[in-house]
Every structure is written in structure tokens, then in C-alpha cells.
Write a protein that holds these residues in place. Structure first.
Motif, PDB file in Angstrom:
ATOM      1  N   GLN A  68      90.904  15.806  96.931  1.00 40.20           N
ATOM      2  CA  GLN A  68      89.634  15.735  97.649  1.00 40.20           C
ATOM      3  C   GLN A  68      89.067  17.135  97.894  1.00 40.20           C
ATOM      4  O   GLN A  68      87.861  17.371  97.748  1.00 40.20           O
ATOM      5  N   VAL A  69      89.947  18.070  98.258  1.00 36.88           N
ATOM      6  CA  VAL A  69      89.509  19.443  98.485  1.00 36.88           C
ATOM      7  C   VAL A  69      88.896  20.021  97.206  1.00 36.88           C
ATOM      8  O   VAL A  69      87.824  20.648  97.234  1.00 36.88           O
ATOM      9  N   ALA A  70      89.578  19.800  96.080  1.00 36.69           N
ATOM     10  CA  ALA A  70      89.107  20.358  94.811  1.00 36.69           C
ATOM     11  C   ALA A  70      87.802  19.715  94.371  1.00 36.69           C
ATOM     12  O   ALA A  70      86.859  20.403  93.959  1.00 36.69           O
ATOM     13  N   VAL A  71      87.733  18.389  94.437  1.00 36.42           N
ATOM     14  CA  VAL A  71      86.511  17.690  94.033  1.00 36.42           C
ATOM     15  C   VAL A  71      85.349  18.104  94.933  1.00 36.42           C
ATOM     16  O   VAL A  71      84.223  18.319  94.464  1.00 36.42           O
ATOM     17  N   GLY A  72      85.616  18.262  96.232  1.00 38.05           N
ATOM     18  CA  GLY A  72      84.567  18.710  97.132  1.00 38.05           C
ATOM     19  C   GLY A  72      84.029  20.079  96.763  1.00 38.05           C
ATOM     20  O   GLY A  72      82.830  20.349  96.875  1.00 38.05           O
ATOM     21  N   ALA A  73      84.915  20.948  96.281  1.00 35.75           N
ATOM     22  CA  ALA A  73      84.508  22.309  95.935  1.00 35.75           C
ATOM     23  C   ALA A  73      83.635  22.357  94.681  1.00 35.75           C
ATOM     24  O   ALA A  73      82.803  23.253  94.543  1.00 35.75           O
ATOM     25  N   VAL A  74      83.831  21.417  93.772  1.00 34.99           N
ATOM     26  CA  VAL A  74      83.091  21.446  92.501  1.00 34.99           C
ATOM     27  C   VAL A  74      82.197  20.220  92.353  1.00 34.99           C
ATOM     28  O   VAL A  74      81.720  19.928  91.258  1.00 34.99           O
ATOM     29  N   GLU A  75      81.934  19.538  93.466  1.00 41.77           N
ATOM     30  CA  GLU A  75      81.207  18.274  93.390  1.00 41.77           C
ATOM     31  C   GLU A  75      79.811  18.444  92.804  1.00 41.77           C
ATOM     32  O   GLU A  75      79.315  17.572  92.080  1.00 41.77           O
ATOM     33  N   GLU A  76      79.172  19.556  93.090  1.00 41.60           N
ATOM     34  CA  GLU A  76      77.829  19.780  92.560  1.00 41.60           C
ATOM     35  C   GLU A  76      77.831  19.763  91.033  1.00 41.60           C
ATOM     36  O   GLU A  76      76.968  19.145  90.398  1.00 41.60           O
ATOM     37  N   GLU A  77      78.829  20.453  90.440  1.00 40.54           N
ATOM     38  CA  GLU A  77      78.929  20.468  88.983  1.00 40.54           C
ATOM     39  C   GLU A  77      79.237  19.074  88.424  1.00 40.54           C
ATOM     40  O   GLU A  77      78.685  18.671  87.400  1.00 40.54           O
ATOM     41  N   LEU A  78      80.108  18.341  89.105  1.00 41.42           N
ATOM     42  CA  LEU A  78      80.453  17.000  88.650  1.00 41.42           C
ATOM     43  C   LEU A  78      79.238  16.083  88.710  1.00 41.42           C
ATOM     44  O   LEU A  78      78.961  15.319  87.766  1.00 41.42           O
ATOM     45  N   ARG A  79      78.516  16.139  89.805  1.00 41.26           N
ATOM     46  CA  ARG A  79      77.337  15.286  89.954  1.00 41.26           C
ATOM     47  C   ARG A  79      76.268  15.628  88.911  1.00 41.26           C
ATOM     48  O   ARG A  79      75.619  14.741  88.355  1.00 41.26           O
ATOM     49  N   ARG A  80      76.097  16.931  88.651  1.00 45.31           N
ATOM     50  CA  ARG A  80      75.096  17.332  87.667  1.00 45.31           C
ATOM     51  C   ARG A  80      75.465  16.797  86.277  1.00 45.31           C
ATOM     52  O   ARG A  80      74.606  16.325  85.532  1.00 45.31           O
ATOM     53  N   THR A  81      76.743  16.859  85.949  1.00 46.69           N
ATOM     54  CA  THR A  81      77.193  16.328  84.660  1.00 46.69           C
ATOM     55  C   THR A  81      76.904  14.835  84.558  1.00 46.69           C
ATOM     56  O   THR A  81      76.420  14.343  83.529  1.00 46.69           O
ATOM     57  N   ALA A  82      77.189  14.104  85.626  1.00 46.54           N
ATOM     58  CA  ALA A  82      76.952  12.659  85.622  1.00 46.54           C
ATOM     59  C   ALA A  82      75.470  12.340  85.477  1.00 46.54           C
ATOM     60  O   ALA A  82      75.078  11.460  84.703  1.00 46.54           O
ATOM     61  N   GLU A  83      74.641  13.067  86.205  1.00 48.08           N
ATOM     62  CA  GLU A  83      73.212  12.787  86.185  1.00 48.08           C
ATOM     63  C   GLU A  83      72.575  13.185  84.857  1.00 48.08           C
ATOM     64  O   GLU A  83      71.746  12.452  84.308  1.00 48.08           O
ATOM     65  N   ASP A  84      72.967  14.340  84.327  1.00 50.39           N
ATOM     66  CA  ASP A  84      72.377  14.810  83.067  1.00 50.39           C
ATOM     67  C   ASP A  84      72.706  13.871  81.911  1.00 50.39           C
ATOM     68  O   ASP A  84      71.886  13.658  81.020  1.00 50.39           O
ATOM     69  N   GLY A  85      73.924  13.311  81.904  1.00 52.81           N
ATOM     70  CA  GLY A  85      74.325  12.457  80.799  1.00 52.81           C
ATOM     71  C   GLY A  85      74.271  10.977  81.108  1.00 52.81           C
ATOM     72  O   GLY A  85      74.681  10.159  80.290  1.00 52.81           O
TER      73      GLY A  85
END
Length: 407
Positions: A68-85
Motif C-alpha cells: 500500500q505504501v509503494a502503490v500510494g507513492a506511485v499511484e499518479e503514474e499508475l492511474r495515468r497509465t490506466a487512463e491513457d490506455g
């Protein structure tokens, strides 16, 4: 792509109609066939949703966990990947229970309809063959396309997944999965899953117990390793004279402080190349001598403080210091390397730096980056667009670089 889907449906239909008795299916990958054979006695083909684990248990497991700590730290990048694709992303625990998801508009609705949500159980014993289960079971990246899934409810999907490991212990913490519809399958899907797994791993809390320097605080003692641009290794300030393979081995060990077994090191260094383990052992022996014996075996592990420029770049990006990240980024990581693990890392770092600049186009950082990647016009254009009509001393340089790149 339609031919591939047709072949997958035909093979799946033949397997189902045969009752799973035929052990050889033309065109079916061995890992898919093995999973079908596990799924057949456990899964009703009419299954409409994945089963749900207890939601309170799932929440308790996730809250405050390293993942959870790690995903929270990079969540912006993960969300952008999901939205872009228009993907749906999921992170699981080691038992393939989904802990976190995020999806683009279309895929989010599809995911919810089959319980591809937090608490959803996606092991193949619960919902049949899928990439999340395979990546966890095989401990390597996996793709499942269309009717390679055992359950018809996801025959319209393509999924890419990669395991996420604790950088210290090597323990598999779970997997990250990227899913979309089969007609949007893309060759870089698996590489993107690997990159997302690496991104999460770099953001995991640091629990290392053996000597390792903060990437920002190298004091001249121990091993300093430069991998970006011109490769160089220094031990207590003195440059080491290493050949290319020895530098690659040193890089792999420096980036995995918990160590690597002989088999793991061979796979990460050579991939599918027909190179004997004795050749690798000889290279390690030479490297151990160069390091004054500070390289243990079983597993192979560096026994000294280590600083790596890659970690400096990643740490500065994570902290929002784009200018500092570019200053530490000397260029591509070990250009021309044949190591699968280092090639993957090179892609990750290059993309991370570029995405950070697109999100935060600091003019000085963009100018520095343009010296390394002079033909990347998009970065220059985004920076100039962000500046607009406001005066800035870097504008003339930016426009000059852009004009030169367009010639």
C-alpha cells in the motif's frame, strides 16, 4: 489479431469438448494448457464473476502494508497509465487476491461486472486461467489473450501481469496486472507490466539490514556505480578496470542487495543465450578479485556499502526533483547491453525521466535533457507551451534546440 483470437477460441473449444482429456493442444502454450487442466475440474464454465474474499480481511491486510505504501507513492503514474490506455490495473497479494484496482472509464465497468475488484479472488482455482495467477505461479511476467482464459466471462480480455518482489528478501509480495479488451492488445503490454512492477518495487519501504548507502549520500567509501551514460565503477574512490560482462554482473548485484542465486544471475544476465554457468562463474571470480573478496556466494551478494546512480535518479523523481533527476541522468543505461534485466531497467529509467519532464517541464531540466536526447521535440514543445507568452531566460535556448531538432 483476429486470426490469433480465432486460433485461441478454436483451441479452447477443442479442449472443452474433449473434456480436457487431450494433453496436447496445437498452438497452446504449455503454461496455458497446464492451467486449463487445473481449471477444468474446479471451474464451471457458466461462472459469471470471480468469488470475493472477506472485504474486512482484505482491507486489514492492505492498510499499512508495504504494497500500500509503494502503490500510494506511485499511484499518479499508475492511474495515468490506466487512463491513457483505458486499462484496468490491479495489485494482488501472493494468493492472487486483489488488493487495489484502478481503471479507465470503459474497462472499470467491465472489471466491476466480473468482480475484478478489491477482494476478488483471481487464482485459477477460483476463476480459471488468467495472467495474474500465471505471473504469481511462475514468478515471471505472463500474458493471457482472449480465449486463453479458461472462463468465457473474460474471453474478450487480454491481460498482462508481472510479479512484485521485496528488493531485500526477494519474496514475492504479489503481482500487478494490466487488462483491456483483446482487440486493443499491444506488443508493449508485457513490457509495461514489467515496468509497473519495477516502479512499485522502487517505492517499497526500505527495510535493508546490510550496509547500503543512501543514494543521495555517497561519501567516497564503498562501491560507487555509474550505469547511466558512460559506465564506471569505483571502489573507495579508485576506478575498477572491468570488462563489459563484469560491469553488468556488478550492476545486477548492486541493484539486488539481497543477492542472486547462480541460476537467477545467469537468467538476468544472459536470458536465453546458450552460455554455460562455468563461464559465468569465471566472470564472477574475476569480479570478486577486483572487489577484494567482498562478493559472497550462495547467494552472490555484494558485502560492502553500495551507491548506484540509477537509484539517485529514481529517488529524485519520486521526490518531485525533476531538475535533480535530469542532472543525475547521464543517458541510457548501459547502451547495447544484452542482459534482459538491464534492458528492462534501462527502459524503465528512460521512460520515468521522460514522463517526469512531461508532467513537470522545468525549463532548466528540459535544456539539460535536450543535451542527452536532442531530437525529443515533444519535451521542448511541452515546455514552451507551458511557458506561454511569459518571459523566461531559457526561452531562446529552448526555441533554438527545437529548431535544430526539426532540421
Amino acid at each position: 489479431m483476429r486470426d490469433r483470437r480465432h486460433d485461441a477460441v478454436r483451441a479452447w473449444t477443442a479442449f472443452v469438448e474433449d473434456g480436457g482429456q487431450n494433453g496436447v493442444q496445437h498452438g497452446v502454450r504449455p503454461e496455458i494448457l497446464s492451467s486449463w487442466q487445473r481449471s477444468a475440474p474446479a471451474i464451471d464454465l457458466a461462472v459469471s464473476q470471480a468469488p470475493l474474499a472477506d472485504e474486512s480481511d482484505t482491507h486489514a491486510y492492505w492498510q499499512g502494508s508495504p504494497l500500500q505504501v509503494a502503490v500510494g507513492a506511485v499511484e499518479e503514474e499508475l492511474r495515468r497509465t490506466a487512463e491513457d490506455g483505458d486499462l484496468v490495473l490491479a495489485v494482488t497479494d501472493p494468493q492472487t487476491r486483489i488488493l487495489w484496482t484502478y481503471g479507465g472509464r470503459v474497462m472499470r465497468r467491465k472489471a466491476e461486472s466480473v468482480n475484478f475488484v478489491a477482494s476478488g479472488r483471481w487464482d485459477d482455482g477460483s476463476v480459471g486461467t488468467n495472467a495474474l495467477d500465471l505471473a504469481g505461479r511462475l514468478d515471471q511476467p505472463a500474458m493471457v489473450f482472449s480465449a486463453e482464459h479458461y472462463a468465457p466471462i473474460v474471453h474478450n480480455w487480454v491481460c498482462w501481469a508481472a510479479p512484485v518482489h521485496d528488493p531485500v528478501t526477494g519474496e514475492r509480495l504479489g503481482v500487478i496486472d494490466l487488462s483491456t479488451t483483446w482487440d486493443r492488445s499491444h506488443p508493449i503490454g508485457l513490457a509495461t507490466a514489467r515496468m509497473m512492477a519495477r516502479l512499485i518495487e522502487t517505492a517499497l519501504p526500505d527495510t535493508r539490514q546490510h550496509p547500503r548507502l543512501s543514494p543521495m549520500a555517497y561519501d567516497g567509501h564503498g562501491l560507487s556505480l555509474t550505469l547511466l551514460g558512460a559506465a564506471e565503477a569505483r571502489l573507495d574512490g579508485q576506478r575498477l578496470l572491468l570488462n563489459r560482462r563484469q560491469t553488468e554482473i556488478l550492476a545486477l548485484l548492486a541493484l539486488r542487495p539481497e543477492g542472486l542465486s547462480l541460476e537467477q544471475l545467469h537468467a538476468q544476465l544472459y536470458g536465453d543465450q546458450a552460455v554455460s554457468t562455468s563461464t559465468l562463474k569465471a566472470e564472477v571470480s574475476h569480479l570478486r578479485s577486483a572487489l577484494g573478496g567482498a562478493l559472497s556466494s550462495r547467494p552472490y551478494r555484494l558485502m560492502m556499502p553500495v551507491s548506484v546512480d540509477v537509484e539517485v535518479v529514481v529517488e529524485r523523481i519520486r521526490g518531485g526533483d525533476v531538475l535533480g533527476a535530469v542532472a543525475a541522468y547521464g543517458g541510457d543505461l548501459l547502451p547495447g547491453t544484452n542482459s534482459p534485466a538491464l534492458t528492462e531497467l534501462a527502459d524503465f529509467v528512460a521512460v520515468a525521466v521522460r514522463e517526469a519532464l512531461l508532467a513537470q517541464p522545468d525549463p532548466d531540466a528540459v535544456i539539460g535533457y535536450s543535451e542527452i536526447a536532442p531530437y525529443d521535440t515533444e519535451i521542448l514543445e511541452v515546455c514552451l507551451a507551458r511557458l506561454g507568452v511569459s518571459p523566461h531566460p531559457a526561452k531562446a535556448l529552448l526555441k533554438g534546440r527545437l529548431a535544430a531538432a526539426r532540421r
